[in-house]
Motif scaffolding. Structure first.
Motif, PDB file in Angstrom:
ATOM      1  N   MET A 158       9.295  11.554  26.738  1.00 52.86           N
ATOM      2  CA  MET A 158       7.942  11.263  27.151  1.00 52.86           C
ATOM      3  C   MET A 158       7.032  12.400  26.667  1.00 52.86           C
ATOM      4  SD  MET A 158       6.384  10.683  30.970  1.00 52.86           S
ATOM      5  CE  MET A 158       7.249   9.151  31.209  1.00 52.86           C
ATOM      6  N   GLU A 159       5.892  12.039  26.131  1.00 48.87           N
ATOM      7  CA  GLU A 159       4.937  13.033  25.630  1.00 48.87           C
ATOM      8  C   GLU A 159       4.071  13.579  26.767  1.00 48.87           C
ATOM      9  OE1 GLU A 159       4.058  11.743  21.119  1.00 48.87           O
ATOM     10  OE2 GLU A 159       3.089  10.504  22.644  1.00 48.87           O
ATOM     11  N   SER A 160       3.610  14.800  26.578  1.00 59.02           N
ATOM     12  CA  SER A 160       2.747  15.416  27.587  1.00 59.02           C
ATOM     13  C   SER A 160       1.364  14.764  27.569  1.00 59.02           C
ATOM     14  CB  SER A 160       2.607  16.913  27.317  1.00 59.02           C
ATOM     15  OG  SER A 160       1.834  17.122  26.146  1.00 59.02           O
ATOM     16  N   ALA A 161       0.628  14.986  28.640  1.00 56.82           N
ATOM     17  CA  ALA A 161      -0.745  14.469  28.722  1.00 56.82           C
ATOM     18  C   ALA A 161      -1.601  15.030  27.600  1.00 56.82           C
ATOM     19  CB  ALA A 161      -1.356  14.802  30.083  1.00 56.82           C
ATOM     20  N   ASP A 162      -1.399  16.303  27.263  1.00 57.11           N
ATOM     21  CA  ASP A 162      -2.187  16.915  26.191  1.00 57.11           C
ATOM     22  C   ASP A 162      -1.959  16.211  24.858  1.00 57.11           C
ATOM     23  OD1 ASP A 162      -3.267  18.775  27.931  1.00 57.11           O
ATOM     24  OD2 ASP A 162      -1.857  20.356  27.388  1.00 57.11           O
ATOM     25  N   VAL A 163      -0.718  15.860  24.563  1.00 56.47           N
ATOM     26  CA  VAL A 163      -0.401  15.172  23.308  1.00 56.47           C
ATOM     27  C   VAL A 163      -1.011  13.772  23.300  1.00 56.47           C
ATOM     28  CG1 VAL A 163       1.484  14.216  21.918  1.00 56.47           C
ATOM     29  CG2 VAL A 163       1.696  16.501  22.889  1.00 56.47           C
ATOM     30  N   ILE A 164      -0.875  13.054  24.383  1.00 54.50           N
ATOM     31  CA  ILE A 164      -1.423  11.689  24.464  1.00 54.50           C
ATOM     32  C   ILE A 164      -2.944  11.713  24.356  1.00 54.50           C
ATOM     33  CG2 ILE A 164      -1.702   9.678  25.977  1.00 54.50           C
ATOM     34  CD1 ILE A 164       1.147  10.385  27.062  1.00 54.50           C
ATOM     35  N   VAL A 165      -3.586  12.607  25.096  1.00 57.83           N
ATOM     36  CA  VAL A 165      -5.051  12.718  25.035  1.00 57.83           C
ATOM     37  C   VAL A 165      -5.493  13.101  23.627  1.00 57.83           C
ATOM     38  CG1 VAL A 165      -7.042  14.042  25.855  1.00 57.83           C
ATOM     39  CG2 VAL A 165      -5.373  13.157  27.482  1.00 57.83           C
ATOM     40  N   GLY A 166      -4.768  14.018  22.991  1.00 53.55           N
ATOM     41  CA  GLY A 166      -5.092  14.405  21.629  1.00 53.55           C
ATOM     42  C   GLY A 166      -5.058  13.226  20.674  1.00 53.55           C
ATOM     43  N   LYS A 167      -4.058  12.375  20.810  1.00 55.22           N
ATOM     44  CA  LYS A 167      -3.946  11.180  19.965  1.00 55.22           C
ATOM     45  C   LYS A 167      -5.100  10.211  20.229  1.00 55.22           C
ATOM     46  CE  LYS A 167       1.051  11.185  19.344  1.00 55.22           C
ATOM     47  NZ  LYS A 167       2.299  10.451  19.583  1.00 55.22           N
ATOM     48  N   LEU A 168      -5.414  10.003  21.510  1.00 51.56           N
ATOM     49  CA  LEU A 168      -6.509   9.098  21.859  1.00 51.56           C
ATOM     50  C   LEU A 168      -7.847   9.615  21.344  1.00 51.56           C
ATOM     51  CD1 LEU A 168      -5.516   8.212  25.528  1.00 51.56           C
ATOM     52  CD2 LEU A 168      -5.530   6.652  23.573  1.00 51.56           C
ATOM     53  N   LEU A 169      -8.107  10.904  21.538  1.00 54.89           N
ATOM     54  CA  LEU A 169      -9.369  11.481  21.076  1.00 54.89           C
ATOM     55  C   LEU A 169      -9.479  11.449  19.556  1.00 54.89           C
ATOM     56  CD1 LEU A 169      -9.893  14.505  23.480  1.00 54.89           C
ATOM     57  CD2 LEU A 169     -11.045  12.287  23.515  1.00 54.89           C
ATOM     58  N   ALA A 170      -8.369  11.703  18.860  1.00 54.47           N
ATOM     59  CA  ALA A 170      -8.384  11.647  17.396  1.00 54.47           C
ATOM     60  C   ALA A 170      -8.759  10.248  16.919  1.00 54.47           C
ATOM     61  CB  ALA A 170      -7.034  12.067  16.834  1.00 54.47           C
ATOM     62  N   LYS A 171      -8.218   9.231  17.566  1.00 62.28           N
ATOM     63  CA  LYS A 171      -8.532   7.840  17.206  1.00 62.28           C
ATOM     64  C   LYS A 171     -10.004   7.534  17.458  1.00 62.28           C
ATOM     65  CE  LYS A 171      -7.428   3.519  16.280  1.00 62.28           C
ATOM     66  NZ  LYS A 171      -7.552   3.098  14.907  1.00 62.28           N
ATOM     67  N   ILE A 172     -10.521   7.955  18.603  1.00 63.03           N
ATOM     68  CA  ILE A 172     -11.931   7.725  18.930  1.00 63.03           C
ATOM     69  C   ILE A 172     -12.836   8.449  17.937  1.00 63.03           C
ATOM     70  CG2 ILE A 172     -13.738   8.186  20.644  1.00 63.03           C
ATOM     71  CD1 ILE A 172     -11.502   7.780  22.792  1.00 63.03           C
ATOM     72  N   ILE A 173     -12.517   9.704  17.639  1.00 62.14           N
ATOM     73  CA  ILE A 173     -13.322  10.492  16.700  1.00 62.14           C
ATOM     74  C   ILE A 173     -13.344   9.829  15.334  1.00 62.14           C
ATOM     75  CG2 ILE A 173     -13.372  12.693  15.443  1.00 62.14           C
ATOM     76  CD1 ILE A 173     -12.342  13.967  18.118  1.00 62.14           C
ATOM     77  N   ASN A 174     -12.182   9.368  14.863  1.00 65.50           N
ATOM     78  CA  ASN A 174     -12.117   8.692  13.566  1.00 65.50           C
ATOM     79  C   ASN A 174     -12.877   7.372  13.575  1.00 65.50           C
ATOM     80  OD1 ASN A 174     -10.644  10.637  12.198  1.00 65.50           O
ATOM     81  ND2 ASN A 174      -8.679   9.723  12.725  1.00 65.50           N
ATOM     82  N   ASP A 175     -12.682   6.570  14.615  1.00 61.81           N
ATOM     83  CA  ASP A 175     -13.347   5.263  14.692  1.00 61.81           C
ATOM     84  C   ASP A 175     -14.861   5.391  14.699  1.00 61.81           C
ATOM     85  OD1 ASP A 175     -10.906   3.994  14.693  1.00 61.81           O
ATOM     86  OD2 ASP A 175     -10.957   3.425  16.801  1.00 61.81           O
ATOM     87  N   LEU A 176     -15.371   6.435  15.346  1.00 66.84           N
ATOM     88  CA  LEU A 176     -16.827   6.618  15.457  1.00 66.84           C
ATOM     89  C   LEU A 176     -17.394   7.516  14.360  1.00 66.84           C
ATOM     90  CD1 LEU A 176     -17.128   7.045  19.327  1.00 66.84           C
ATOM     91  CD2 LEU A 176     -17.564   4.993  17.959  1.00 66.84           C
ATOM     92  N   SER A 177     -16.520   8.010  13.489  1.00 68.25           N
ATOM     93  CA  SER A 177     -16.928   8.933  12.412  1.00 68.25           C
ATOM     94  C   SER A 177     -17.723  10.120  12.959  1.00 68.25           C
ATOM     95  CB  SER A 177     -17.738   8.188  11.349  1.00 68.25           C
ATOM     96  OG  SER A 177     -16.978   7.151  10.781  1.00 68.25           O
ATOM     97  N   LEU A 178     -17.249  10.678  14.064  1.00 63.61           N
ATOM     98  CA  LEU A 178     -17.928  11.813  14.675  1.00 63.61           C
ATOM     99  C   LEU A 178     -17.728  13.069  13.847  1.00 63.61           C
ATOM    100  CD1 LEU A 178     -16.933  11.233  18.400  1.00 63.61           C
ATOM    101  CD2 LEU A 178     -19.142  10.768  17.329  1.00 63.61           C
TER     102      LEU A 178
END
Length: 53
Positions: free
Chosen positions: A1-21
């Motif tokens: 199981m991945e840590s919360a930090d790893v999961i949040v990092g993956k989610l934020l990376a996806k959001i940042i890429n999708d929104l071209s931030l």
């Protein structure tokens, strides 16, 4: 199981890429209680998100 930090990092990376931030842009993050996630777990996700800014 991945840590919360790893999961949040993956989610934020996806959001940042999708929104071209770009670095320095300001955004709002809503950590919602829909679905019955305990407050303690929401706090862990919020803390992990904040530490990555």
């Amino acid at each position: 199981m991945e840590s919360a930090d790893v999961i949040v990092g993956k989610l934020l990376a996806k959001i940042i890429n999708d929104l071209s931030l770009q670095s320095g842009e300001r955004v709002a993050l809503l950590v919602d209680h829909l679905g019955g996630t305990p407050s303690s777990e929401l706090s862990i996700v919020a803390r992990a998100s904040w530490s990555m800014h």
